[in-house]
Write a protein that holds these residues in place. Structure first.
Motif, PDB file in Angstrom:
ATOM      1  N   ALA A 265       0.840  -1.206   0.000  1.00 47.02           N
ATOM      2  CA  ALA A 265       0.000   0.000   0.000  1.00 47.02           C
ATOM      3  C   ALA A 265       0.867   1.245   0.000  1.00 47.02           C
ATOM      4  O   ALA A 265       1.975   1.260   0.559  1.00 47.02           O
ATOM      5  CB  ALA A 265      -0.927   0.007   1.213  1.00 47.02           C
ATOM      6  N   VAL A 266       0.354   2.279  -0.663  1.00 45.15           N
ATOM      7  CA  VAL A 266       0.992   3.592  -0.674  1.00 45.15           C
ATOM      8  C   VAL A 266      -0.085   4.627  -0.388  1.00 45.15           C
ATOM      9  O   VAL A 266      -1.102   4.683  -1.088  1.00 45.15           O
ATOM     10  CB  VAL A 266       1.649   3.899  -2.038  1.00 45.15           C
ATOM     11  N   LEU A 267       0.105   5.417   0.670  1.00 49.98           N
ATOM     12  CA  LEU A 267      -0.894   6.396   1.109  1.00 49.98           C
ATOM     13  C   LEU A 267      -2.277   5.760   1.235  1.00 49.98           C
ATOM     14  O   LEU A 267      -3.287   6.348   0.875  1.00 49.98           O
ATOM     15  CB  LEU A 267      -0.941   7.590   0.149  1.00 49.98           C
ATOM     16  N   GLY A 268      -2.296   4.531   1.746  1.00 50.65           N
ATOM     17  CA  GLY A 268      -3.563   3.867   2.009  1.00 50.65           C
ATOM     18  C   GLY A 268      -4.204   3.194   0.809  1.00 50.65           C
ATOM     19  O   GLY A 268      -5.256   2.574   0.940  1.00 50.65           O
ATOM     20  N   ARG A 269      -3.600   3.285  -0.361  1.00 49.00           N
ATOM     21  CA  ARG A 269      -4.128   2.635  -1.561  1.00 49.00           C
ATOM     22  C   ARG A 269      -3.374   1.327  -1.770  1.00 49.00           C
ATOM     23  O   ARG A 269      -2.151   1.308  -1.837  1.00 49.00           O
ATOM     24  CB  ARG A 269      -4.016   3.551  -2.771  1.00 49.00           C
ATOM     25  N   VAL A 270      -4.133   0.236  -1.884  1.00 48.46           N
ATOM     26  CA  VAL A 270      -3.560  -1.104  -1.918  1.00 48.46           C
ATOM     27  C   VAL A 270      -3.446  -1.609  -3.361  1.00 48.46           C
ATOM     28  O   VAL A 270      -4.382  -1.470  -4.155  1.00 48.46           O
ATOM     29  CB  VAL A 270      -4.420  -2.082  -1.094  1.00 48.46           C
ATOM     30  N   PHE A 271      -2.292  -2.221  -3.662  1.00 48.31           N
ATOM     31  CA  PHE A 271      -2.047  -2.751  -5.001  1.00 48.31           C
ATOM     32  C   PHE A 271      -1.596  -4.205  -4.931  1.00 48.31           C
ATOM     33  O   PHE A 271      -0.874  -4.591  -4.004  1.00 48.31           O
ATOM     34  CB  PHE A 271      -0.976  -1.918  -5.717  1.00 48.31           C
ATOM     35  N   ASP A 272      -2.015  -4.984  -5.921  1.00 43.81           N
ATOM     36  CA  ASP A 272      -1.591  -6.362  -6.065  1.00 43.81           C
ATOM     37  C   ASP A 272      -0.307  -6.359  -6.906  1.00 43.81           C
ATOM     38  O   ASP A 272      -0.336  -6.013  -8.086  1.00 43.81           O
ATOM     39  CB  ASP A 272      -2.679  -7.172  -6.772  1.00 43.81           C
ATOM     40  N   VAL A 273       0.818  -6.721  -6.290  1.00 44.18           N
ATOM     41  CA  VAL A 273       2.102  -6.674  -6.987  1.00 44.18           C
ATOM     42  C   VAL A 273       2.628  -8.077  -7.282  1.00 44.18           C
ATOM     43  O   VAL A 273       3.840  -8.277  -7.398  1.00 44.18           O
ATOM     44  CB  VAL A 273       3.141  -5.856  -6.181  1.00 44.18           C
ATOM     45  N   GLN A 274       1.728  -9.034  -7.423  1.00 44.64           N
ATOM     46  CA  GLN A 274       2.127 -10.415  -7.671  1.00 44.64           C
ATOM     47  C   GLN A 274       2.979 -10.546  -8.941  1.00 44.64           C
ATOM     48  O   GLN A 274       3.933 -11.308  -8.980  1.00 44.64           O
ATOM     49  CB  GLN A 274       0.887 -11.302  -7.794  1.00 44.64           C
ATOM     50  N   LYS A 275       2.655  -9.785  -9.981  1.00 44.26           N
ATOM     51  CA  LYS A 275       3.431  -9.905 -11.219  1.00 44.26           C
ATOM     52  C   LYS A 275       4.850  -9.366 -11.045  1.00 44.26           C
ATOM     53  O   LYS A 275       5.711  -9.615 -11.890  1.00 44.26           O
ATOM     54  CB  LYS A 275       2.722  -9.199 -12.371  1.00 44.26           C
ATOM     55  N   GLY A 276       5.088  -8.675  -9.955  1.00 41.16           N
ATOM     56  CA  GLY A 276       6.438  -8.207  -9.635  1.00 41.16           C
ATOM     57  C   GLY A 276       7.038  -9.006  -8.491  1.00 41.16           C
ATOM     58  O   GLY A 276       7.825  -8.471  -7.715  1.00 41.16           O
ATOM     59  N   VAL A 277       6.670 -10.290  -8.414  1.00 34.76           N
ATOM     60  CA  VAL A 277       7.084 -11.130  -7.287  1.00 34.76           C
ATOM     61  C   VAL A 277       8.599 -11.193  -7.141  1.00 34.76           C
ATOM     62  O   VAL A 277       9.129 -11.285  -6.024  1.00 34.76           O
ATOM     63  CB  VAL A 277       6.496 -12.555  -7.436  1.00 34.76           C
ATOM     64  N   LYS A 278       9.347 -11.121  -8.259  1.00 35.85           N
ATOM     65  CA  LYS A 278      10.804 -11.181  -8.158  1.00 35.85           C
ATOM     66  C   LYS A 278      11.375  -9.956  -7.452  1.00 35.85           C
ATOM     67  O   LYS A 278      12.500  -9.983  -6.953  1.00 35.85           O
ATOM     68  CB  LYS A 278      11.427 -11.342  -9.541  1.00 35.85           C
ATOM     69  N   HIS A 279      10.584  -8.876  -7.418  1.00 33.56           N
ATOM     70  CA  HIS A 279      11.014  -7.661  -6.723  1.00 33.56           C
ATOM     71  C   HIS A 279      10.459  -7.596  -5.301  1.00 33.56           C
ATOM     72  O   HIS A 279      11.176  -7.232  -4.365  1.00 33.56           O
ATOM     73  CB  HIS A 279      10.550  -6.421  -7.481  1.00 33.56           C
ATOM     74  N   TYR A 280       9.160  -7.954  -5.151  1.00 31.50           N
ATOM     75  CA  TYR A 280       8.471  -7.759  -3.879  1.00 31.50           C
ATOM     76  C   TYR A 280       8.253  -9.040  -3.072  1.00 31.50           C
ATOM     77  O   TYR A 280       7.901  -8.979  -1.899  1.00 31.50           O
ATOM     78  CB  TYR A 280       7.119  -7.083  -4.129  1.00 31.50           C
ATOM     79  N   GLY A 281       8.447 -10.196  -3.707  1.00 29.73           N
ATOM     80  CA  GLY A 281       8.273 -11.450  -3.002  1.00 29.73           C
ATOM     81  C   GLY A 281       9.409 -11.750  -2.051  1.00 29.73           C
ATOM     82  O   GLY A 281      10.421 -11.029  -2.014  1.00 29.73           O
ATOM     83  N   PRO A 282       9.288 -12.822  -1.266  1.00 36.30           N
ATOM     84  CA  PRO A 282      10.344 -13.204  -0.317  1.00 36.30           C
ATOM     85  C   PRO A 282      11.703 -13.315  -0.995  1.00 36.30           C
ATOM     86  O   PRO A 282      11.838 -13.945  -2.042  1.00 36.30           O
ATOM     87  CB  PRO A 282       9.861 -14.569   0.188  1.00 36.30           C
ATOM     88  N   GLY A 283      12.701 -12.657  -0.423  1.00 36.41           N
ATOM     89  CA  GLY A 283      14.038 -12.675  -0.993  1.00 36.41           C
ATOM     90  C   GLY A 283      14.279 -11.621  -2.046  1.00 36.41           C
ATOM     91  O   GLY A 283      15.415 -11.410  -2.473  1.00 36.41           O
ATOM     92  N   GLY A 284      13.218 -10.931  -2.459  1.00 38.12           N
ATOM     93  CA  GLY A 284      13.348  -9.891  -3.467  1.00 38.12           C
ATOM     94  C   GLY A 284      13.947  -8.627  -2.877  1.00 38.12           C
ATOM     95  O   GLY A 284      13.880  -8.404  -1.660  1.00 38.12           O
ATOM     96  N   PRO A 285      14.515  -7.758  -3.712  1.00 33.73           N
ATOM     97  CA  PRO A 285      15.174  -6.545  -3.200  1.00 33.73           C
ATOM     98  C   PRO A 285      14.223  -5.558  -2.526  1.00 33.73           C
ATOM     99  O   PRO A 285      14.672  -4.711  -1.753  1.00 33.73           O
ATOM    100  CB  PRO A 285      15.806  -5.939  -4.458  1.00 33.73           C
ATOM    101  N   TYR A 286      12.918  -5.662  -2.827  1.00 37.64           N
ATOM    102  CA  TYR A 286      11.947  -4.751  -2.218  1.00 37.64           C
ATOM    103  C   TYR A 286      10.894  -5.503  -1.410  1.00 37.64           C
ATOM    104  O   TYR A 286       9.778  -5.032  -1.227  1.00 37.64           O
ATOM    105  CB  TYR A 286      11.265  -3.908  -3.297  1.00 37.64           C
ATOM    106  N   SER A 287      11.263  -6.680  -0.925  1.00 41.59           N
ATOM    107  CA  SER A 287      10.313  -7.510  -0.181  1.00 41.59           C
ATOM    108  C   SER A 287       9.823  -6.841   1.096  1.00 41.59           C
ATOM    109  O   SER A 287       8.739  -7.163   1.602  1.00 41.59           O
ATOM    110  CB  SER A 287      10.951  -8.864   0.159  1.00 41.59           C
ATOM    111  N   PHE A 288      10.611  -5.885   1.615  1.00 35.86           N
ATOM    112  CA  PHE A 288      10.214  -5.211   2.855  1.00 35.86           C
ATOM    113  C   PHE A 288       8.982  -4.321   2.666  1.00 35.86           C
ATOM    114  O   PHE A 288       8.379  -3.876   3.639  1.00 35.86           O
ATOM    115  CB  PHE A 288      11.380  -4.383   3.422  1.00 35.86           C
TER     116      PHE A 288
END
Length: 271
Positions: free
Chosen positions: A67-90
């Motif tokens: 979420a950014v400023l309370g707006r929620v997004f599905d980032v599954q297609k960016g799993v390599k970035h946001y998924g476990p072990g990804g550089p932006y997983s936090f």
């Protein structure tokens, strides 16, 4: 803002209808298309913090959201970035709006409170929000700091939007300022740095070259190198018949570089 609040009211009405009976929304002609993705189910639903936390993309997780400023997004297609072990997983499973600007990716910094950010920083955050809106699927709103339990914007969101608006105005002001005082070209080497002006320095194309000067920022000891017109009337009085024929050199925010010829279009600085 009126339109924004009106849309929020429609969303609140949709939520009420869903609570009364999930099938009712689909049976009322035109309501689905009226509410659209902002508040229809499931594209614009309300999520609690606990529900968002579960969507971290790890084993057993029901999804990968942020979420950014309370707006929620599905980032599954960016799993390599946001998924476990990804550089932006936090960023996954939370609203860490502040960290997008500060770069503080510790638990203390991964928070949604942006109240202490400047308008320019908020403009940077707005760029991130636009990025997610363009590249990822919008899910809904996070109940908490920026949206209440009915999906209505809170005072915190209104304050954030106000800062973004100020940031946009400052950006426009800087664009106008750069047209009058284009940034210098800069080249650094060991022990020295050279600044110089050309007809396209700073990415501002013009029919004059100018001379380098230090422009001091209001309320600050800092300055930046700008190219200044050295002949003709001042920019704020282009039709003046009585002037010193020194262009904008008399602007009080400008100072000459020491040990440099004030008439040259370049200056060699000691680092």
């Amino acid at each position: 803002m009126f339109g924004y609040l009106a849309a929020a009211s429609l969303c609140a009405a949709a939520v009420l209808i869903m609570r009364l009976g999930p099938g009712l929304l689909a049976t009322l002609p035109g309501l689905v298309s009226l509410f659209g993705d902002e508040c229809g189910q499931p594209g614009g639903r309300l999520l609690g913090k606990e529900e968002l936390t579960l969507r971290h993309g790890g084993p057993g997780s029901p999804g990968l959201y942020l979420a950014v400023l309370g707006r929620v997004f599905d980032v599954q297609k960016g799993v390599k970035h946001y998924g476990p072990g990804g550089p932006y997983s936090f960023f996954a499973g939370r609203d860490a709006s502040r960290a997008y600007v500060t770069g503080d990716f510790t638990e203390k910094g991964l928070v949604d409170d942006v109240s202490e950010l400047s308008p320019v920083q908020m403009l940077h955050l707005n760029n991130w929000l636009s990025f997610y809106q363009k590249n990822y699927e919008y899910v809904g709103k996070l109940i908490g700091r920026y949206y209440d339990e009915n999906g209505n914007p809170t005072k915190a969101l209104e304050d954030a939007l106000t800062l973004i608006d100020i940031g946009l105005k400052l950006k426009e002001q800087r664009i106008d300022e750069n047209k009058q005082f284009p940034p210098c070209n800069v080249e650094s080497s060991s022990g020295s740095s050279r600044v110089w002006c050309s007809k396209h320095s700073g990415g501002i194309h013009r029919d004059w070259v100018g001379v380098p000067r230090r422009m001091y920022l209001a309320g600050s000891d800092g300055y930046r190198c700008v190219c200044v017109r050295a002949s003709g009337p001042p920019s704020d009085q282009p039709d003046s018949a009585q002037h010193s024929d020194s262009g904008d050199l008399d602007n009080p925010t400008l100072k000459e570089y020491e040990d440099c010829n004030p008439h040259f279009d370049w200056c060699l600085l000691k680092v």
